[in-house]
Motif scaffolding. Structure first.
Motif, mmCIF file in Angstrom:
data_model
loop_
_atom_site.group_PDB
_atom_site.id
_atom_site.type_symbol
_atom_site.label_atom_id
_atom_site.label_comp_id
_atom_site.label_asym_id
_atom_site.label_seq_id
_atom_site.Cartn_x
_atom_site.Cartn_y
_atom_site.Cartn_z
ATOM 1 N N SER A 805 0.815 -1.218 0.000
ATOM 2 C CA SER A 805 0.000 0.000 0.000
ATOM 3 C C SER A 805 0.848 1.266 0.000
ATOM 4 O O SER A 805 0.370 2.328 -0.401
ATOM 5 N N ASN A 806 2.109 1.158 0.433
ATOM 6 C CA ASN A 806 2.944 2.362 0.561
ATOM 7 C C ASN A 806 4.050 2.465 -0.480
ATOM 8 O O ASN A 806 4.807 3.435 -0.481
ATOM 9 N N ILE A 807 4.163 1.484 -1.353
ATOM 10 C CA ILE A 807 5.299 1.462 -2.278
ATOM 11 C C ILE A 807 5.352 2.714 -3.142
ATOM 12 O O ILE A 807 6.425 3.296 -3.361
ATOM 13 N N TYR A 808 4.190 3.180 -3.605
ATOM 14 C CA TYR A 808 4.209 4.334 -4.499
ATOM 15 C C TYR A 808 4.558 5.611 -3.747
ATOM 16 O O TYR A 808 5.269 6.478 -4.274
ATOM 17 N N ALA A 809 4.088 5.729 -2.507
ATOM 18 C CA ALA A 809 4.437 6.910 -1.714
ATOM 19 C C ALA A 809 5.933 6.942 -1.434
ATOM 20 O O ALA A 809 6.573 7.994 -1.508
ATOM 21 N N SER A 810 6.506 5.763 -1.126
ATOM 22 C CA SER A 810 7.944 5.701 -0.856
ATOM 23 C C SER A 810 8.756 6.076 -2.091
ATOM 24 O O SER A 810 9.682 6.882 -2.023
ATOM 25 N N LEU A 811 8.388 5.481 -3.229
ATOM 26 C CA LEU A 811 9.128 5.773 -4.456
ATOM 27 C C LEU A 811 8.926 7.213 -4.902
ATOM 28 O O LEU A 811 9.856 7.858 -5.404
ATOM 29 N N ASN A 812 7.715 7.744 -4.701
ATOM 30 C CA ASN A 812 7.473 9.142 -5.075
ATOM 31 C C ASN A 812 8.360 10.088 -4.272
ATOM 32 O O ASN A 812 8.804 11.117 -4.782
ATOM 33 N N ALA A 813 8.607 9.733 -3.005
ATOM 34 C CA ALA A 813 9.488 10.570 -2.192
ATOM 35 C C ALA A 813 10.899 10.575 -2.775
ATOM 36 O O ALA A 813 11.563 11.616 -2.822
ATOM 37 N N TYR A 814 11.368 9.398 -3.229
ATOM 38 C CA TYR A 814 12.678 9.338 -3.885
ATOM 39 C C TYR A 814 12.670 10.176 -5.164
ATOM 40 O O TYR A 814 13.610 10.929 -5.440
ATOM 41 N N PHE A 815 11.594 10.029 -5.947
ATOM 42 C CA PHE A 815 11.516 10.741 -7.228
ATOM 43 C C PHE A 815 11.485 12.254 -7.012
ATOM 44 O O PHE A 815 12.094 13.007 -7.785
ATOM 45 N N ASN A 816 10.758 12.700 -5.994
ATOM 46 C CA ASN A 816 10.678 14.139 -5.729
ATOM 47 C C ASN A 816 12.052 14.703 -5.377
ATOM 48 O O ASN A 816 12.398 15.815 -5.777
ATOM 49 N N THR A 817 12.827 13.922 -4.630
ATOM 50 C CA THR A 817 14.175 14.362 -4.277
ATOM 51 C C THR A 817 15.028 14.510 -5.531
ATOM 52 O O THR A 817 15.740 15.506 -5.710
ATOM 53 N N ILE A 818 14.953 13.519 -6.417
ATOM 54 C CA ILE A 818 15.743 13.563 -7.655
ATOM 55 C C ILE A 818 15.264 14.699 -8.550
ATOM 56 O O ILE A 818 16.071 15.429 -9.143
ATOM 57 N N ALA A 819 13.941 14.882 -8.644
ATOM 58 C CA ALA A 819 13.405 15.955 -9.495
ATOM 59 C C ALA A 819 13.876 17.322 -9.009
ATOM 60 O O ALA A 819 14.178 18.206 -9.822
ATOM 61 N N SER A 820 13.948 17.511 -7.696
ATOM 62 C CA SER A 820 14.414 18.798 -7.174
ATOM 63 C C SER A 820 15.892 19.019 -7.490
ATOM 64 O O SER A 820 16.330 20.155 -7.682
ATOM 65 N N MET A 821 16.659 17.930 -7.558
ATOM 66 C CA MET A 821 18.075 18.057 -7.906
ATOM 67 C C MET A 821 18.255 18.361 -9.389
ATOM 68 O O MET A 821 19.196 19.064 -9.785
ATOM 69 N N GLN A 822 17.366 17.832 -10.221
ATOM 70 C CA GLN A 822 17.522 17.993 -11.666
ATOM 71 C C GLN A 822 17.500 19.457 -12.080
ATOM 72 O O GLN A 822 18.136 19.843 -13.063
ATOM 73 N N ASP A 823 16.774 20.282 -11.306
ATOM 74 C CA ASP A 823 16.706 21.698 -11.652
ATOM 75 C C ASP A 823 18.060 22.383 -11.512
ATOM 76 O O ASP A 823 18.265 23.474 -12.061
ATOM 77 N N GLN A 824 18.975 21.766 -10.767
ATOM 78 C CA GLN A 824 20.269 22.391 -10.523
ATOM 79 C C GLN A 824 21.344 21.932 -11.516
ATOM 80 O O GLN A 824 22.448 22.467 -11.506
ATOM 81 N N LEU A 825 21.021 20.939 -12.345
ATOM 82 C CA LEU A 825 22.042 20.376 -13.221
ATOM 83 C C LEU A 825 22.244 21.232 -14.466
ATOM 84 O O LEU A 825 21.372 22.011 -14.871
ATOM 85 N N LEU A 826 23.405 21.072 -15.075
ATOM 86 C CA LEU A 826 23.687 21.749 -16.334
ATOM 87 C C LEU A 826 22.804 21.191 -17.444
ATOM 88 O O LEU A 826 22.228 20.104 -17.326
ATOM 89 N N GLU A 827 22.730 21.938 -18.548
ATOM 90 C CA GLU A 827 21.976 21.452 -19.699
ATOM 91 C C GLU A 827 22.547 20.117 -20.191
ATOM 92 O O GLU A 827 23.749 19.872 -20.107
ATOM 93 N N ARG A 828 21.631 19.269 -20.684
ATOM 94 C CA ARG A 828 21.988 17.967 -21.268
ATOM 95 C C ARG A 828 22.669 17.052 -20.250
ATOM 96 O O ARG A 828 23.398 16.130 -20.614
ATOM 97 N N THR A 829 22.434 17.335 -18.984
ATOM 98 C CA THR A 829 22.851 16.413 -17.924
ATOM 99 C C THR A 829 21.593 15.812 -17.326
ATOM 100 O O THR A 829 20.722 16.537 -16.837
ATOM 101 N N LYS A 830 21.469 14.503 -17.376
ATOM 102 C CA LYS A 830 20.269 13.820 -16.912
ATOM 103 C C LYS A 830 20.585 13.006 -15.660
ATOM 104 O O LYS A 830 21.670 12.426 -15.532
ATOM 105 N N LEU A 831 19.611 12.971 -14.760
ATOM 106 C CA LEU A 831 19.755 12.213 -13.515
ATOM 107 C C LEU A 831 18.512 11.354 -13.352
ATOM 108 O O LEU A 831 17.395 11.864 -13.354
ATOM 109 N N TYR A 832 18.709 10.032 -13.235
ATOM 110 C CA TYR A 832 17.587 9.099 -13.142
ATOM 111 C C TYR A 832 17.733 8.213 -11.906
ATOM 112 O O TYR A 832 18.841 7.977 -11.415
ATOM 113 N N PHE A 833 16.581 7.709 -11.455
ATOM 114 C CA PHE A 833 16.563 6.798 -10.302
ATOM 115 C C PHE A 833 16.760 5.360 -10.754
ATOM 116 O O PHE A 833 16.246 4.945 -11.794
ATOM 117 N N ARG A 834 17.508 4.624 -9.948
ATOM 118 C CA ARG A 834 17.575 3.178 -10.100
ATOM 119 C C ARG A 834 17.634 2.548 -8.713
ATOM 120 O O ARG A 834 18.335 3.056 -7.827
#
Length: 979
Positions: A805-834
């Protein structure tokens, strides 16, 4: 002695050594003619005195060496001289983040707002406001201003940024807001982030003649400190340093010492600032603390479990804030999401040293791999660079997936092997074929077989899937334990385009109702229907289900349910499509109706974030036509009553009933209209990258099954030396020729051996010379996806049910952290979750450079030799087993696994119960006692097995077999337990 260049400083640190060297030097110079016989002679005292001073000076000078160069640093203090003010920001614990929805009663705000100017009234939620979520304090960094237009009554909500906060930089100052009616009350709703920290304020009087030194104790973990100097009626923030010698004498600076082991701060203001008249009469000290890393489930929190306290400090103008302290209404507070994760703990000395050396301490645009690694490590991830060329960079942020107990969830990221025929063979119902754009949607209900040899996942056909889920529980447990099965939690869209294949991941499992907006009502009638709450779920395959709580006026409640109609519709390419809502129940105590409606979907997903649904439209003559709507769409609900039941109601304006089919307009009259902004899903390919590789399958051609003799295609005649056919004349003078071979006769060589035109296996060609195709080649797609051990979804144990029941909330928290970091990266630099690989095999170093493949789902067998009272008490044995599980799980988080090291620590903890251990190895291999996992993306975990309990429930248990044996005579029998 004094000319000895080999004399080490370490030798001279001891005054006894210096004295001995001096005595030896004197005797050497006097050639042994004079002996200093009396140790109490004044010379000896002077020598001891001088030796002690020299040793102290040498020690003091030597102690300064580590502080000269970051690489020599041995403590935090050694590094402070190399750091600027900005470098201190990320040294200590940081707070987790959540999102809050705050319901403020509009009437109270309108009636009590304070005049601000000729155009606006104003209220302010102070920055010291504390939100209590369960047992954790949360706060905000900036005051929230609410401006009310005196002429229109409209609201404008924004952060007050007149004073910047160095602890948090805003990306925007607008606060999201909207208005609804709930339980008969009009509310202004604010959506804004909150952060897990506590702030305590202390006011201290200072006297220039005595200076200022103060110790402050704190709870939890240190986050930050702000100190303000009150002088000439204003507060000015002091600069800070943690170095005794590095500070600007012209800028008032606080010397701060932090002792995290004692939870204590020591504040010291150098006397130079007092002497220069830079200090005022008092200080305002603000201490920020946090719990650091946080991962809590909030799905069971009630609205009453979240509270708010409006606090002011000495710097706050209470004119516009006191109003909130007097609010007579119970405001409503809700969290967004079912889980709060994030935050970080303070960094170690070694980590700080490395960051000072690499100059990666303070926030800036992360350019290098070291910059990105620091940013990710601060948020609990570790980084791996996948691509780095002239134009593009791709990094993967790895994190271990855990359940609610903190245990590692077996998971991996591997390719899915998908054949082009899988989507059209009619054997894979969980692979939804969308022929309109040559795509397929892979449903999360798909179960895969894990092929460890090929390291890929293969989807089960329907027969295999049905057979698996229909097994008896005991057989199912055995099957899942012995053969690897996987599930993927998300919908994945695959473009089956041979030239440009791609895959995109969508989260369709956590839909939300984002807004409820009232549009218009039929003001000429007293009959009223309006929804004040709505929920949505996607628990069933093929449709979403929305539940509405509808408030009704008394006259409506007197009508029959059959006289009430709710019609819901949504726009698809400027065309209204919809359906009716289904009545569920009515509560006469509250006049609340419950209605629900379905959103049937085809799971056809498009690259412009649309999804196919099967509503109807007046213009359509068939009901299963697919309409594409945006994943975030406004669903309009029109509330209607039967014309035959109410005869005194005027016709509504067209804007209320726009889009309602004529068949309903003729029988029902519109009362009101609302729309619900619903998010059916989100494309998460910004945080999950599904690499696609295609192997083009070869066509199958018709081939000869046997050797085919070469045959003459025309008659062959005898020829002369010039190549002309020879002619002969018989006795009658008639001309004739001699035929050597006839049409269809087999061709032979000079030895009489038959020649073959086609050998067995040769391709058969048509009359134009083209090969004849029996079957076209099948393309194979390898799509990188995230998978989780299927056993996690078959277990009925509470920990696994919570995980489901909580898997999506847990993963969304990870994704939100990564998404907030992506705004700080240089152009054409990609950051993905694994996800970190914790299932299958990995390369391990077993010693002397020898590398082997080992299963990283580890099982352990242990024999514990215990006292007789432990042997006789099963409850103690169960406690020890649980402790062993905990200790082992903590120990294997390191990639270096040593059975001996693990159980030395275990024995220290349970020495009262256990006398000795027998370690029978890992994974049933007695020889496997110590190894190092060399694969960067892998993390060992304790193997879990499904077992059928006595009450016929499937439960996951960790495979740690513990046998308890006592060495007391005549009691050598043993008990074996599995965690």
């Amino acid at each position: 002695m004094f000319d000895d260049k080999s004399l080490l400083i370490s030798t001279l640190r001891n005054p006894t050594n210096i004295a001995a060297k001096a005595l030896n030097e004197i005797e050497s110079r006097l050639n042994g003619t004079i002996t200093i016989a009396d140790p109490n002679a004044p010379f000896c005292h002077l020598l001891e005195f001088g030796s002690s001073i020299a040793a102290q000076v040498i020690n003091a000078m030597d102690a300064k060496l580590p502080a000269l160069y970051p690489k020599r640093a041995e403590s935090m203090e050694d590094l402070y001289g190399h750091m600027s003010d900005f470098d201190y920001l990320r040294m200590y614990s940081t707070p987790a983040r959540s999102a809050l929805r705050m319901f403020l009663p509009k009437k109270f705000l309108l009636d009590n707002a304070v005049e601000y100017n000729a155009n606006y009234k104003k209220l302010v939620i102070p920055s010291d406001t504390t939100f209590l979520v369960a047992k954790y304090n949360f706060g905000i960094y900036y005051p929230i201003e609410i401006l009310i237009n005196n002429y229109t009554g409209s609201f404008t909500v924004a952060y007050d940024t007149s004073e910047s906060n160095p602890l948090h930089v805003l990306s925007k100052n607008i606060v999201d807001k909207y208005e609804i009616q709930y339980m008969g009350v009009d509310y202004l709703i604010l959506d804004f982030p909150i952060y897990q920290f506590s702030k305590s304020s202390i006011v201290e009087t200072i006297v220039s003649s005595t200076g200022f030194v103060k110790s402050i104790n704190y709870n939890d973990k240190f986050y930050a400190l702000r100190v303000f100097n009150y002088k000439n009626g204003t507060y000015t923030e002091l600069a800070q340093t943690q170095s005794k010698i590095v500070y600007d004498a012209t800028v008032p600076t606080l010397y701060l010492q932090i002792h995290p082991d004692k939870n204590k701060l020591v504040l010291n203001i150098p006397q130079v600032y007092f002497d220069n008249g830079m200090m005022g009469s008092k200080l305002l000290i603000e201490v920020y603390t946090t719990v650091g890393v946080l991962d809590i489930d909030t799905s069971n929190l009630l609205d009453t479990d979240i509270g708010v306290t409006y606090n002011n400090n000495a710097r706050t103008d209470s004119t516009f804030t006191n109003i909130f302290k007097n609010m007579p209404y119970d405001i409503i507070l809700q969290l967004s999401g079912d889980r709060i994760t994030g935050g970080s703990n303070a960094i170690s000395v070694s980590t700080l040293r490395q960051r000072v050396i690499q100059d990666t301490l303070y926030d800036r645009v992360p350019i290098s791999e070291a910059d990105i690694s620091v940013m990710l490590e601060d948020n609990g991830f570790y980084v791996h660079k996948s691509l780095d060329n002239v134009t593009d960079r791709i990094y993967y942020a790895y994190k271990v997936i855990r359940d609610s107990t903190g245990s590692i969830v077996p998971s991996t990221t591997i390719p899915l092997k998908l054949l082009g025929t899988d989507v059209t063979d009619g054997k894979h119902s969980t692979l939804v074929n969308c022929s309109a754009d040559s795509s397929v949607t892979i449903l999360p209900t798909t179960i895969y077989k894990y092929n460890q040899d090929a390291n890929c996942a293969i989807p089960l056909v329907d027969d295999e899937l049905n057979k698996l889920v229909s097994l008896d529980k005991d057989v199912l447990a055995t099957t899942l334990n012995t053969a690897g099965y996987l599930k993927s939690p998300y919908h994945v869209r695959v473009s089956m385009n041979g030239n440009y294949p791609r895959a995109d991941t969508y989260n369709l499992m956590t839909p939300t109702v984002d807004k409820i907006i009232f549009v218009e009502d039929n003001y000429e009638t007293t009959y009223k229907l309006v929804s004040y709450a709505a929920t949505i779920n996607h628990d069933n395959i093929g449709y979403y289900e929305v539940t509405l709580s509808v408030s009704a006026s008394d006259d409506v409640t007197n009508l029959s349910v059959n006289d009430i109609l709710l019609y819901v519709m949504v726009k698809s390419d400027d065309k209204w499509v919809g359906t009716t809502c289904e009545y569920v129940s009515f509560n006469p105590a509250t006049n609340i109706f419950i209605y629900k409606f379905k959103i049937p979907t085809t799971y056809h997903l498009t690259l412009d974030n649309k999804i196919g649904i099967t509503y109807t439209n007046d213009e359509d003559t068939y009901t299963n036509y697919e309409y594409l709507i945006n994943l975030v769409s406004d669903f309009h609900v029109v509330y209607m009553v039967s014309r035959s039941a109410v005869t005194d109601v005027s016709e509504p304006v067209d804007s209320i009933i726009t889009g309602v089919p004529d068949q309903y307009k003729q029988l029902y009259i519109g009362l009101s209209r609302q729309y619900f902004t619903i998010t059916l899903g989100t494309n998460i390919n910004n945080v999950i990258y599904n690499n696609v590789e295609v192997t083009l399958g070869a066509n199958t051609y018709a081939r000869y099954e046997t050797n085919i003799p070469a045959k003459y295609t025309e008659d062959v005649y005898e020829k002369d030396e010039n190549g002309y056919i020879k002619t002969y004349t018989d006795v009658n003078g008639k001309m004739y020729t001699k035929k050597i071979h006839e049409v269809g006769e087999a061709i032979t060589d000079e030895t009489g051996k038959v020649r073959f035109e086609h050998m067995a296996g040769d391709v058969i060609r048509d009359s134009y010379g083209n090969p004849i195709v029996v079957s076209a080649g099948v393309d194979t797609y390898f799509i990188t996806m995230m998978f989780i051990d299927a056993k996690m979804f078959f277990s009925d144990r509470q920990a696994e049910l919570d995980f489901q029941s909580n898997i999506y909330a847990s993963l969304n928290a990870y994704f939100n952290t990564i998404a907030s970091m992506q705004d700080q990266l240089l152009e054409r630099t990609k950051l993905y979750f694994r996800c970190v690989k914790s299932i299958g095999t990995a390369n391990v170093n077993i010693g002397d450079g020898a590398v082997s493949k080992q299963n990283i789902e580890l099982s352990f067998r242990i024999v514990c030799y215990v006292a007789s009272y432990v042997k006789q008490d099963e409850s103690i044995q169960n406690q020890i087993t649980e402790m062993l599980c905990t200790f082992i799980e903590e120990a294997i988080e390191s990639k270096t696994i040593s059975m001996l090291d693990i159980f030395e620590k275990v024995k220290e903890k349970v020495s009262d119960y256990i006398d000795h251990f027998d370690l029978l190895g890992i994974n049933d291999n007695v020889a496997l006692q110590t190894f190092v996992v060399t694969d960067e993306d892998s993390q060992p975990s304790i193997r879990r097995q499904l077992v059928l309990t006595e009450d016929n429930i499937l439960s996951l248990r960790k495979q740690i077999d513990v046998t308890y044996v006592t060495l007391t005579p005549n009691t050598l029998a043993s008990n074996t337990y599995s965690s």
